[in-house]
Design a protein around this motif. Structure first.
Motif, PDB file in Angstrom:
ATOM      1  N   PHE A 149      19.743  13.005 -10.724  1.00 31.70           N
ATOM      2  CA  PHE A 149      18.841  11.905 -11.069  1.00 31.70           C
ATOM      3  C   PHE A 149      17.519  12.102 -10.326  1.00 31.70           C
ATOM      4  O   PHE A 149      17.519  12.349  -9.114  1.00 31.70           O
ATOM      5  CB  PHE A 149      19.453  10.566 -10.651  1.00 31.70           C
ATOM      6  N   LEU A 150      16.378  11.959 -11.027  1.00 33.82           N
ATOM      7  CA  LEU A 150      15.068  12.199 -10.421  1.00 33.82           C
ATOM      8  C   LEU A 150      14.282  10.908 -10.222  1.00 33.82           C
ATOM      9  O   LEU A 150      14.277  10.035 -11.083  1.00 33.82           O
ATOM     10  CB  LEU A 150      14.230  13.135 -11.301  1.00 33.82           C
ATOM     11  N   PHE A 151      13.633  10.817  -9.042  1.00 38.33           N
ATOM     12  CA  PHE A 151      12.648   9.771  -8.816  1.00 38.33           C
ATOM     13  C   PHE A 151      11.551  10.323  -7.912  1.00 38.33           C
ATOM     14  O   PHE A 151      11.718  11.346  -7.256  1.00 38.33           O
ATOM     15  CB  PHE A 151      13.271   8.502  -8.201  1.00 38.33           C
ATOM     16  N   TYR A 152      10.406   9.633  -7.888  1.00 35.41           N
ATOM     17  CA  TYR A 152       9.238  10.082  -7.132  1.00 35.41           C
ATOM     18  C   TYR A 152       8.780   8.993  -6.181  1.00 35.41           C
ATOM     19  O   TYR A 152       8.956   7.796  -6.453  1.00 35.41           O
ATOM     20  CB  TYR A 152       8.101  10.471  -8.080  1.00 35.41           C
ATOM     21  N   THR A 153       8.154   9.422  -5.060  1.00 35.45           N
ATOM     22  CA  THR A 153       7.721   8.457  -4.061  1.00 35.45           C
ATOM     23  C   THR A 153       6.703   9.081  -3.122  1.00 35.45           C
ATOM     24  O   THR A 153       6.500  10.302  -3.118  1.00 35.45           O
ATOM     25  CB  THR A 153       8.926   7.945  -3.242  1.00 35.45           C
ATOM     26  N   ASN A 154       6.064   8.243  -2.315  1.00 35.60           N
ATOM     27  CA  ASN A 154       5.227   8.718  -1.222  1.00 35.60           C
ATOM     28  C   ASN A 154       6.155   9.288  -0.147  1.00 35.60           C
ATOM     29  O   ASN A 154       7.119   8.633   0.262  1.00 35.60           O
ATOM     30  CB  ASN A 154       4.397   7.547  -0.667  1.00 35.60           C
ATOM     31  N   LEU A 155       5.873  10.493   0.314  1.00 34.37           N
ATOM     32  CA  LEU A 155       6.758  11.137   1.283  1.00 34.37           C
ATOM     33  C   LEU A 155       6.656  10.532   2.678  1.00 34.37           C
ATOM     34  O   LEU A 155       7.433  10.874   3.571  1.00 34.37           O
ATOM     35  CB  LEU A 155       6.475  12.641   1.330  1.00 34.37           C
ATOM     36  N   GLY A 156       5.686   9.621   2.865  1.00 38.19           N
ATOM     37  CA  GLY A 156       5.602   8.881   4.114  1.00 38.19           C
ATOM     38  C   GLY A 156       6.299   7.537   4.055  1.00 38.19           C
ATOM     39  O   GLY A 156       6.318   6.806   5.043  1.00 38.19           O
TER      40      GLY A 156
ATOM     41  N   ALA B 140      -1.544   6.226  -5.892  1.00 38.48           N
ATOM     42  CA  ALA B 140      -0.768   7.037  -4.952  1.00 38.48           C
ATOM     43  C   ALA B 140      -1.613   7.444  -3.747  1.00 38.48           C
ATOM     44  O   ALA B 140      -1.117   7.515  -2.619  1.00 38.48           O
ATOM     45  CB  ALA B 140      -0.215   8.274  -5.659  1.00 38.48           C
ATOM     46  N   TYR B 141      -2.900   7.705  -4.001  1.00 39.15           N
ATOM     47  CA  TYR B 141      -3.817   8.054  -2.911  1.00 39.15           C
ATOM     48  C   TYR B 141      -4.223   6.827  -2.092  1.00 39.15           C
ATOM     49  O   TYR B 141      -4.396   6.895  -0.878  1.00 39.15           O
ATOM     50  CB  TYR B 141      -5.071   8.733  -3.467  1.00 39.15           C
ATOM     51  N   ALA B 142      -4.400   5.696  -2.766  1.00 39.19           N
ATOM     52  CA  ALA B 142      -4.903   4.496  -2.094  1.00 39.19           C
ATOM     53  C   ALA B 142      -3.877   3.866  -1.162  1.00 39.19           C
ATOM     54  O   ALA B 142      -4.239   3.232  -0.171  1.00 39.19           O
ATOM     55  CB  ALA B 142      -5.357   3.471  -3.133  1.00 39.19           C
ATOM     56  N   SER B 143      -2.602   4.031  -1.467  1.00 40.98           N
ATOM     57  CA  SER B 143      -1.558   3.341  -0.717  1.00 40.98           C
ATOM     58  C   SER B 143      -0.768   4.293   0.175  1.00 40.98           C
ATOM     59  O   SER B 143      -0.151   5.238  -0.317  1.00 40.98           O
ATOM     60  CB  SER B 143      -0.596   2.653  -1.689  1.00 40.98           C
ATOM     61  N   ARG B 144      -0.787   4.033   1.468  1.00 41.52           N
ATOM     62  CA  ARG B 144       0.109   4.723   2.401  1.00 41.52           C
ATOM     63  C   ARG B 144       1.406   3.920   2.421  1.00 41.52           C
ATOM     64  O   ARG B 144       1.623   3.068   3.280  1.00 41.52           O
ATOM     65  CB  ARG B 144      -0.522   4.804   3.784  1.00 41.52           C
ATOM     66  N   GLN B 145       2.250   4.192   1.469  1.00 36.37           N
ATOM     67  CA  GLN B 145       3.412   3.354   1.184  1.00 36.37           C
ATOM     68  C   GLN B 145       4.242   3.056   2.432  1.00 36.37           C
ATOM     69  O   GLN B 145       4.521   3.939   3.241  1.00 36.37           O
ATOM     70  CB  GLN B 145       4.286   4.051   0.136  1.00 36.37           C
ATOM     71  N   SER B 146       4.612   1.801   2.569  1.00 35.57           N
ATOM     72  CA  SER B 146       5.436   1.254   3.649  1.00 35.57           C
ATOM     73  C   SER B 146       4.673   1.022   4.949  1.00 35.57           C
ATOM     74  O   SER B 146       5.244   0.491   5.904  1.00 35.57           O
ATOM     75  CB  SER B 146       6.662   2.144   3.937  1.00 35.57           C
ATOM     76  N   GLN B 147       3.392   1.403   5.006  1.00 38.31           N
ATOM     77  CA  GLN B 147       2.602   1.179   6.219  1.00 38.31           C
ATOM     78  C   GLN B 147       1.940  -0.206   6.166  1.00 38.31           C
ATOM     79  O   GLN B 147       1.591  -0.689   5.097  1.00 38.31           O
ATOM     80  CB  GLN B 147       1.529   2.260   6.362  1.00 38.31           C
TER      81      GLN B 147
END
Length: 212
Positions: A72-79, A134-141
């Motif tokens: 199963f594939l999904f994508y995310t910010n690696l941070g 994806a560039y604008a958001s430092r996901q989870s920060q």
């Protein structure tokens, strides 16, 4: 009304031994197609559960982007929290909550990063604004205000108005290779149908019925 009084009968269907397939992905694809054809919102939404170094699990909703016998594939910010937790412990669980069809699917497996070529192919298939996000958001920060996030997004939108974005090195996909998949079909009087597939050492799959 008390929460304990909220209940309903599940009576849409049964899942029988005769409906099981040799490989669980074949049955999963059928159920996924049923969910998509139902016109219910977000049929590819799934809960992703990971565990931090202290043993604390966390969950979030992401969208399934592909499925095959490989996983199963999904994508995310690696941070992001999930990516950081997977970098230390790649054991993962997925859950597809198709309650509108009185069905659930639970997946247990291991997550593996996708190669750069696959990440790039999917990244450039996304709408431009999704790429910018994806560039604008430092996901989870943490961030002080939503206005700050939107300002960053607008600045990037202006900067890349007439040119392509590069593939971000902080963003990518995971393939979840399953070793256990359970199919749950709601039944009357809580007598649900549950079948669990388990992968054997030689790569084959066994099935067993579970009590509800």
């Amino acid at each position: 009304m008390s929460l304990s009084d909220i209940r309903r009968q599940y009576s849409n269907a049964h899942l029988t031994e005769q409906e099981l397939t040799g490989h669980p992905i074949a049955l999963f694809r059928k159920w996924l197609d049923d969910a998509i054809q139902s016109d219910s919102p977000d049929p590819t939404a799934m809960t992703v559960a990971t565990v931090d170094p202290s043993g604390q699990p966390s969950q979030r909703i992401v969208l399934l982007k592909d499925v095959s016998e490989d996983g199963f594939l999904f994508y995310t910010n690696l941070g992001s929290r999930k990516a950081q937790e997977l970098s230390q412990n790649n054991k993962i669980s997925l859950h597809f909550p198709w309650f509108f069809m009185e069905r659930q699917v639970r997946v247990c497996g291991t997550a593996h990063k996708l190669p750069t070529t696959e990440n790039a192919k999917y990244f450039f298939s996304r709408p431009k604004d999704s790429q910018l996000a994806a560039y604008a958001s430092r996901q989870s920060q943490p961030i002080a205000t939503r206005e700050l996030l939107m300002t960053q997004f607008k600045q990037l939108k202006d900067k890349f108005a007439n040119k392509a974005l590069p593939v971000p090195d902080f963003w990518g996909g995971f393939r979840v290779e399953p070793h256990q998949i359970e199919f749950w079909q709601g039944g009357e009087d809580r007598l649900h149908d549950r079948f669990e597939y388990n992968k054997t050492a030689d790569g084959n799959w066994t099935t067993q019925r579970l009590m509800p």
